[in-house]
Design a protein around this motif. Structure first.
Motif: not given
Length: 204
Positions: A170-185
């Motif tokens: 009845i409602r789409t809250l958001t599209d979910i994407k896949v990412n390569m993430i990194a620890n900032r340090a």
């Protein structure tokens, strides 16, 4: 690269898509039976196979410098990362669903069963809609069927499970994407090698 970069990959539905993409870019790897650590054939990566929901914790604490997972998982953990590279595969939608004969949402609070408690609460609070959240860890579709909650929020790919249980989006809250993430340090100290890896893995 002098030393292989460390990267956590998620078990489950996303793993095979990630593995196929890596292999299409010439980065081959296999996990020997029951082992959860592997190296790729080019010596670029030391790879950890972890539970999807635990992946952000491994990256946040520096056990793995990099990871690949969906935005939904990152949001629920509350950790902050540097997004290195988005992927077109593995995406899905976070949706609100109910019985096909549900009544239209009007004023008043909503009772929602979900495993995505933080995102659901934040989404409706931003709209000024009070919600009561019931946390479930699986089989969320049962909640409306058994009368635990009239609404659910869950990931929807094909919608076949909803349809099988007489539910509908009845409602789409958001599209979910896949990412390569990194620890900032980790990114700060290894940005050249990480950017080289991102260039290899970038989709055409």
């Amino acid at each position: 690269m002098d030393k292989p970069l460390t990267i956590a990959l998620p078990k489950g539905r996303l793993f095979e898509q990630v593995k196929d993409h890596f292999h299409s870019k010439g980065i081959e790897f296999n996990f020997e039976k029951r082992k959860l650590v592997a190296y790729d054939s080019r010596g670029l990566l030391k790879i950890f196979l972890v539970k999807n929901s635990d992946l952000p914790a491994y990256v946040a604490h520096g056990i793995a410098g990099l990871g690949i997972c969906g935005e939904d998982v990152v949001y629920e953990t509350g950790y902050s990362f540097y997004n290195v590279l988005p992927f077109s595969f593995g995406g899905t939608k976070l949706c609100m669903a109910a019985h096909k004969d549900h009544k239209e949402i009007k004023e008043g609070h909503l009772t929602i069963a979900t495993s995505f408690t933080d995102y659901t609460r934040d989404y409706f609070h931003k709209q000024g809609i009070p919600v009561k959240i019931i946390k479930l860890n699986g089989s969320v579709e049962l909640a409306p069927v058994l009368g635990l909650a009239p609404y659910i929020v869950d990931l929807v790919e094909t919608g076949s499970t909803l349809k099988a249980n007489n539910l509908e989006v009845i409602r789409t809250l958001t599209d979910i994407k896949v990412n390569m993430i990194a620890n900032r340090a980790y990114y700060k100290f290894h940005y050249e090698a990480i950017n080289e890896l991102a260039d290899i893995l970038r989709e055409d």
